[in-house]
Design a protein around this motif. Structure first.
Motif, PDB file in Angstrom:
ATOM      1  N   ASP A  82      38.745  44.157  37.171  1.00  0.00           N
ATOM      2  CA  ASP A  82      38.888  44.420  35.731  1.00  0.00           C
ATOM      3  C   ASP A  82      40.272  43.940  35.267  1.00  0.00           C
ATOM      4  O   ASP A  82      40.392  43.285  34.221  1.00  0.00           O
ATOM      5  N   HIS A  97      41.081  41.176  32.402  1.00  0.00           N
ATOM      6  CA  HIS A  97      41.996  41.428  31.270  1.00  0.00           C
ATOM      7  C   HIS A  97      43.046  40.328  31.183  1.00  0.00           C
ATOM      8  O   HIS A  97      43.380  39.848  30.098  1.00  0.00           O
ATOM      9  N   HIS A 129      34.073  40.522  28.384  1.00  0.00           N
ATOM     10  CA  HIS A 129      34.053  41.945  28.053  1.00  0.00           C
ATOM     11  C   HIS A 129      32.898  42.294  27.120  1.00  0.00           C
ATOM     12  O   HIS A 129      32.271  43.346  27.283  1.00  0.00           O
ATOM     13  N   HIS A 151      32.229  48.978  35.043  1.00  0.00           N
ATOM     14  CA  HIS A 151      32.848  48.066  34.078  1.00  0.00           C
ATOM     15  C   HIS A 151      33.494  46.829  34.724  1.00  0.00           C
ATOM     16  O   HIS A 151      33.207  45.691  34.345  1.00  0.00           O
TER      17      HIS A 151
HETATM   18 ZN   LIG Z   1      38.093  45.812  31.097  1.00  0.00          ZN
END
Ligand SMILES: [Zn+2]
Length: 387
Positions: free
Chosen positions: A189, A193, A258, A272
């Protein structure tokens, strides 16, 4: 005109000691029952005891916190009247803490009103601390709040510059106990990002450095943290990477991976980080054809390719897939265990939700509805994108 917002960040081994100096009367720790069981809440409480602060714990936060849960937490806050709200955990408890704090300050608001347009006037009753126990969401360094509307199976991206934590305590000791799968999902994740923050059309000079450095750290230290969870240096650098990436994307924007990951996660409950990391290479390949510059630039900085242009962007996509493979994570939706029939049955909803997701605002190459549908299909099969 651009802003760069950041909490005061205390980081590195021993960062929790900063709590010993905290001034206040009463704290509400927002967390989940697992973290209470693991003793991490007691660890924080011991520091607050030294500061003479009375501690209350709200530990009912579920993964992907719902509007109902944060309303319940805000009710607890109204009753005990804390002057500190502390989000302790992964992204879910930290995001829930932000929302609980906002609704405690502003009981008149509906959560959907927590957006950049409305002036919230926070910090009249309490201030906010975030303490991450995973290395990935970066929520400790962002003002973003993701809540789930359970009735509509839809994630809501909320937040305003005011909802940034006052203090983030980024102590690697809190992440040492993460099991391998959680380490992998959350670490990826942070990578997404970083890459999306660097390549979104809202990227800025101030956010770029944070994003680049975070991506560099993840490529170097995530495999080490996976190989040996007790490698303190790897844990510390990953914990820093997550905060760096948080600062980066929060001051630019995440992008299409995302949007797609939020849609998939809300329906099929793929964690996620795992979901967004699956989609990232396909979205890079999609952008590579018409808008390769920023991806190629990042690929060059990271040493993935010096070729430039579309070829370098494609090498960046390949490096992300290679990293997923190296740490045992899926590179397609099928590999993530989603049944084909169920996926096809939900395809319209996935495309709709992704198309309307706020992360779609700053994509380097905006897809048409039909192209987005194709991207979901390619990502299911694991087929590199060639359109
Ligand atoms: Zn994220």
């Amino acid at each position: 005109m651009w802003y760069f917002v950041s909490p005061e960040i205390v980081f590195g081994e021993g960062a929790l000691d900063a709590l010993d100096e905290l001034e206040g009367r009463r704290a509400l720790i927002v967390t989940d029952a697992t973290l209470v069981g693991l003793g991490l809440v007691d660890k924080v409480k011991a520091h607050l005891d030294r500061a003479g602060i009375e501690v209350h714990v709200f530990d009912a936060v579920e993964p992907n916190p719902s509007v109902q849960t944060v309303r319940q937490g805000a009710q607890v806050a109204q009753e005990i009247e804390p002057d500190w709200v502390i989000g302790l955990g992964g992204g879910s408890p930290m995001d829930a803490a932000k929302a609980i704090w906002v609704l405690y300050e502003r009981p008149d608001l509906h959560p959907a009103e927590i957006n950049p347009i409305v002036s919230l006037g926070l910090r009249q009753k309490a201030r906010l601390i975030a303490i991450p126990t995973t290395s990935g969401t970066g929520s400790e360094a962002t003002f973003g709040i993701v809540l789930t509307d359970t009735e509509e199976q839809r994630k809501m991206g909320l937040g305003s510059r005011e909802s940034i934590p006052d203090i983030a305590i980024v102590d690697p000791v809190m992440a040492m106990g993460m099991p391998p799968q959680l380490t992998a999902d959350t670490g990826l994740d942070a990578l997404v990002h970083a890459v999306e923050g660097y390549t979104s059309s809202w990227h800025t000079d101030l956010a770029d450095g944070m994003c680049f450095n975070a991506a560099r750290l993840v490529f170097e230290y995530l495999p080490r943290a996976m190989a040996d969870g007790s490698d303190l240096e790897a844990r510390e650098r990953m914990h820093n990477a997550a905060a760096c990436a948080g600062l980066g994307f929060s001051n630019s924007l995440t992008s299409m991976a995302h949007s797609m990951g939020h849609a998939l996660g809300a329906v099929f409950h793929v964690p996620h980080g795992r979901a967004v990391a699956i989609f990232l290479p396909y979205t890079i390949e999609f952008c590579a054809r018409e808008a390769p510059e920023r991806f190629a630039d990042l690929a060059g900085l990271l040493g993935c390719s010096q070729a430039g242009g579309e070829e370098a962007a494609r090498m960046l996509a390949r490096s992300v897939r290679d990293l997923c493979c190296e740490i045992g994570n899926p590179t397609s939706v099928a590999e993530a265990g989603v049944e084909r029939e169920a996926y096809e049955a939900q395809l319209d909803k996935l495309v709709d939700d992704a198309f309307n997701d706020t992360s779609m605002m700053a994509v380097a190459r905006a897809p048409s509805y039909e192209e987005l549908r194709q991207l979901f299909l390619y990502a299911y099969e694991g087929q590199p994108v060639d359109f």
